[in-house]
Design a protein around this motif. Structure first.
Motif, PDB file in Angstrom:
ATOM      1  N   GLU A 142       0.811  -1.229   0.000  1.00 46.42           N
ATOM      2  CA  GLU A 142       0.000   0.000   0.000  1.00 46.42           C
ATOM      3  C   GLU A 142       0.831   1.259   0.000  1.00 46.42           C
ATOM      4  O   GLU A 142       0.363   2.336  -0.364  1.00 46.42           O
ATOM      5  CB  GLU A 142      -0.936   0.014   1.214  1.00 46.42           C
ATOM      6  N   GLU A 145       4.258   3.275  -4.763  1.00 46.83           N
ATOM      7  CA  GLU A 145       3.660   3.958  -5.908  1.00 46.83           C
ATOM      8  C   GLU A 145       4.137   3.240  -7.164  1.00 46.83           C
ATOM      9  O   GLU A 145       5.314   3.298  -7.518  1.00 46.83           O
ATOM     10  CB  GLU A 145       4.072   5.431  -5.944  1.00 46.83           C
ATOM     11  N   THR A 247      -1.134   9.704 -20.362  1.00 53.68           N
ATOM     12  CA  THR A 247      -2.356   9.094 -19.848  1.00 53.68           C
ATOM     13  C   THR A 247      -2.459   7.651 -20.335  1.00 53.68           C
ATOM     14  O   THR A 247      -2.206   7.367 -21.506  1.00 53.68           O
ATOM     15  CB  THR A 247      -3.586   9.879 -20.355  1.00 53.68           C
ATOM     16  N   THR A 266      -4.595  -2.926 -10.987  1.00 51.39           N
ATOM     17  CA  THR A 266      -5.325  -1.806 -11.579  1.00 51.39           C
ATOM     18  C   THR A 266      -5.631  -0.736 -10.537  1.00 51.39           C
ATOM     19  O   THR A 266      -5.669   0.453 -10.851  1.00 51.39           O
ATOM     20  CB  THR A 266      -6.626  -2.295 -12.243  1.00 51.39           C
ATOM     21  N   GLY A 267      -5.822  -1.169  -9.275  1.00 52.70           N
ATOM     22  CA  GLY A 267      -6.025  -0.192  -8.210  1.00 52.70           C
ATOM     23  C   GLY A 267      -4.782   0.637  -7.966  1.00 52.70           C
ATOM     24  O   GLY A 267      -4.849   1.864  -7.817  1.00 52.70           O
ATOM     25  N   GLN A 268      -3.631  -0.024  -7.947  1.00 51.81           N
ATOM     26  CA  GLN A 268      -2.362   0.678  -7.747  1.00 51.81           C
ATOM     27  C   GLN A 268      -2.097   1.672  -8.880  1.00 51.81           C
ATOM     28  O   GLN A 268      -1.583   2.762  -8.667  1.00 51.81           O
ATOM     29  CB  GLN A 268      -1.216  -0.327  -7.682  1.00 51.81           C
ATOM     30  N   GLN A 270      -4.396   3.040 -10.706  1.00 52.68           N
ATOM     31  CA  GLN A 270      -5.551   3.941 -10.821  1.00 52.68           C
ATOM     32  C   GLN A 270      -6.161   3.873 -12.218  1.00 52.68           C
ATOM     33  O   GLN A 270      -6.429   4.893 -12.869  1.00 52.68           O
ATOM     34  CB  GLN A 270      -5.160   5.378 -10.464  1.00 52.68           C
ATOM     35  N   LEU A 271      -6.384   2.644 -12.661  1.00 47.34           N
ATOM     36  CA  LEU A 271      -6.959   2.416 -13.982  1.00 47.34           C
ATOM     37  C   LEU A 271      -8.452   2.136 -13.876  1.00 47.34           C
ATOM     38  O   LEU A 271      -8.919   1.559 -12.898  1.00 47.34           O
ATOM     39  CB  LEU A 271      -6.276   1.227 -14.666  1.00 47.34           C
ATOM     40  N   SER A 272      -9.185   2.532 -14.915  1.00 49.62           N
ATOM     41  CA  SER A 272     -10.605   2.212 -14.983  1.00 49.62           C
ATOM     42  C   SER A 272     -10.786   0.940 -15.795  1.00 49.62           C
ATOM     43  O   SER A 272      -9.845   0.442 -16.429  1.00 49.62           O
ATOM     44  CB  SER A 272     -11.376   3.350 -15.653  1.00 49.62           C
ATOM     45  N   ASP A 275      -9.622   0.895 -19.343  1.00 43.94           N
ATOM     46  CA  ASP A 275      -8.184   0.826 -19.624  1.00 43.94           C
ATOM     47  C   ASP A 275      -7.686  -0.606 -19.793  1.00 43.94           C
ATOM     48  O   ASP A 275      -6.602  -0.825 -20.340  1.00 43.94           O
ATOM     49  CB  ASP A 275      -7.378   1.459 -18.479  1.00 43.94           C
TER      50      ASP A 275
END
Length: 658
Positions: A142, A145, A247, A266-268, A270-272, A275
């Motif tokens: 967590e 980055e 992007t 994908t959470g790390q 920050q993808l939708s 993507d």
């Protein structure tokens, strides 16, 4: 529907590339290369076009320019649906090719289980000696980055305790494939699998459950202020560095990855969900270009360039041009004559000045070296360097610095415009010599792109070319062009006039004909004019390799050719009541080429040269082996085998016989 969407049309073209990979008549290694081309094309499409559409989708609808003729959300859905359909066939074609190569003794291993145990020692030695030096694992938690380089490939390593580590696959330092011999068989091992086999050495304290390939495509467009306040070169260099921060446009992952692991990644990042795209075990399959097998059965037969007898062995290209113009056709004829043109100009004591435009330069450019020699030999040399040529910005800038250091005057880009013209001018005290091309001044691409080039000393052509360079160098407004067709100086209007003239001939009962060969056809007014011409009796033939927004009909057909070489030349033919005008040039019929670029199209006046071009166009229109018809449903329809003509082979044999 009045027009095909340009992006879906491009996908239709890329599918035509994939058709070559599926064609059993194509040699196996060449089919593998078409797999690589398809993969590379699709990557660029997502980095540029899909990224642009995604950016439009993010903007509030009230702020979107009302002139846009598509809905971004719907278009993205259509794109993903078509790509998904194509990738199913792509995977099938690739597996078939790999299976066929195995029967020939060439094993491209697509799983670690396929690697012979006899190679364990060699692979361990290779891993410890070379690969491990470049590995940089990053544990995911967590507080981490997560950053992925654009287009780079990684292994997402899953451990028994559900921890995740991201491990780079160092293809920027090492070949994607290791090659080993076992008896009479040759094995090609993915670098990915060399790493997979030795994960216990990278993570000695961990129990590995699986390793899954991932890759992130990012927006590759450079955001450059068109006014260019400040230092343009510095701005472009800064934007090139930022390209890695673009992007996200597509996150590819191995379909076998566990759902929980995918959600964590994908959470790390920050993808939708938009993507995320499922993929296979390996990404960046354009690396198949690295596999070279010296077996005539697996490759296209060698096709040596045909000599041009009027130039072959000449002690002076420039003197030959004083006698007659020379039209060259690449790659069928040698690009050496173009190199000799520049090399001679660099050492000829009578040459005073050389002007050149560059759009995409070869990494090892003989032409640039000749210009450096010319400058060192006391000649005035000016180069217009387009530094906004996508993905070639850095190479162009590197050459610009080297040439500037040799005393060459370098002019960078124009505000709001790209200079796409492929021209050069050599000036003696009382004579000028010109080169006009349909393709870049790039000896490397000349080996695989079908292009035309005119070497001339015609006084009117070279005088008008001089005006083009004066505009680029000084912003001087040139007088109206009488011979050349130059974008930004009435090119669009001239093409409209020439189509209207053919319509008038047809309405008067005279023979009327138009042939347009381009890479891309998108400009809507010209499309409407072509449709009008066809409806009024003009025989319109269109040869469009890639994007075609015109919807074909029974009387207005579109031929598409994909073969051994990339069709790249632009040709414009107008029958003109038997006077037959032919122009060659750098301009496609797209908004960008006609309205936002400097392009140069040049006339072919010599009857013999006209006949050469018309013969080549005839081969292309009748090509029923590598040519397809673009259907009203945007499909690539194979024609009935009537003529048994393969245009590129017919062109080669025709020029060889001349």
């Amino acid at each position: 529907m009045k027009y095909f969407d340009r992006d879906l049309s491009w996908l239709s073209f890329n599918y035509r590339v994939l058709m070559e990979a599926m064609d059993e008549s194509v040699p196996l290694l060449e089919r593998l290369r078409f797999i690589a081309i398809y993969s590379s094309n699709l990557d660029e499409f997502f980095r540029v076009r899909v990224a642009d559409i995604r950016n439009i989708k993010r903007i509030d609808k009230r702020k979107i320019n009302k002139r846009l003729d598509f809905d971004a959300k719907t278009l993205l859905s259509d794109i993903h649906q078509e790509v998904s359909h194509q990738l199913d066939q792509y995977g099938h074609a690739m597996r078939e090719i790999i299976d066929q190569l195995k029967k020939k003794g060439h094993f491209i291993c697509t799983d670690t289980s396929e690697i012979p145990t006899d190679l364990n020692g060699d692979l361990l030695n290779y891993f410890k000696t070379y690969v491990s030096a470049f590995l940089q694992p990053k544990n995911l938690d967590e507080n981490t980055e997560l950053f992925l380089d654009n287009q780079a490939i990684y292994l997402a390593v899953h451990f028994a305790d559900d921890d995740i580590s991201i491990l780079n696959i160092p293809t920027d330092h090492l070949s994607r494939f290791s090659q080993f011999q076992v008896g009479s068989d040759t094995y090609y091992i993915f670098l990915d699998d060399v790493i997979r086999l030795h994960l216990d050495l990278v993570f000695p304290e961990k129990e590995v459950k699986g390793a899954f390939s991932i890759k992130l495509n990012k927006d590759a467009e450079l955001q450059i202020d068109d006014e260019y306040s400040g230092n343009l070169v510095r701005k472009i260099e800064k934007q090139i560095q930022k390209r890695n921060l673009g992007t996200p446009a597509r996150f590819l992952f191995d379909i076998k990855m566990p759902d929980e692991m995918l959600a964590s990644l994908t959470g790390q990042l920050q993808l939708s969900s938009d993507d995320v795209v499922t993929g296979g075990r390996y990404h960046n399959l354009n690396d198949f270009f690295q596999i070279n097998i010296n077996d005539p059965e697996l490759n296209y037969p060698h096709q040596p360039c045909t000599p041009v007898q009027s130039l072959q062995g000449s002690r002076s290209i420039l003197k030959k041009l004083e006698d007659q113009d020379h039209l060259l056709h690449f790659p069928y004829q040698s690009y050496d004559y173009v190199l000799q043109f520049f090399n001679e100009a660099s050492i000829d004591p009578e040459v005073e000045e050389i002007n050149v435009t560059f759009y995409r330069m070869a990494k090892k450019s003989t032409i640039a070296e000749a210009l450096i020699s010319a400058s060192n030999n006391g000649k005035k040399v000016s180069v217009f360097m387009e530094v906004k040529a996508r993905f070639d910005e850095k190479n162009n800038l590197d050459w610009a610095r080297k040439m500037r250091a040799a005393g060459i005057k370098i002019i960078y880009s124009l505000p709001g415009l790209k200079v796409h013209a492929k021209v050069a001018l050599v000036r003696k005290k009382n004579k000028m010599y010109g080169f006009f091309g349909t393709g870049n001044l790039n000896e490397k691409t000349s080996e695989i792109y079908c292009d035309h080039g005119l070497l001339t000393s015609d006084d009117q052509l070279t005088k008008e070319l001089h005006h083009v360079f004066q505009y680029l160098l000084t912003k001087y407004t040139p007088p109206p062009f009488q011979k050349l067709i130059v974008s930004q100086f009435g090119a669009y209007e001239k093409f409209i006039e020439k189509i209207d003239r053919e319509i008038q001939h047809a309405e008067a009962g005279r023979e009327a004909r138009i042939i347009v060969k381009v890479n891309n056809l998108q400009e809507q007014t010209l499309i409407k004019k072509l449709e009008e011409a066809s409806s009024k009796g003009v025989d319109v033939k269109l040869i469009v390799r890639s994007i075609c927004c015109l919807i074909p009909s029974k009387d207005l057909k579109v031929k598409r050719i994909v073969d051994r070489y990339l069709e790249h030349g632009r040709v414009f033919y107008f029958h003109n009541n038997d006077e037959q005008e032919i122009y060659l040039g750098s301009a496609d019929w797209m908004n960008r080429n006609l309205h936002r670029r400097i392009e140069v199209c040049f006339p072919i006046s010599n009857d013999r040269m006209k006949q050469e071009i018309l013969t080549i166009l005839k081969f292309q229109w009748k090509d029923d082996i590598k040519g397809v018809w673009l259907s009203p449903k945007m499909e690539n329809e194979r024609p009935k085998l009537e003529h048994k003509i393969r245009a590129q082979m017919a062109t080669y044999n025709y020029l060889k016989d001349q």
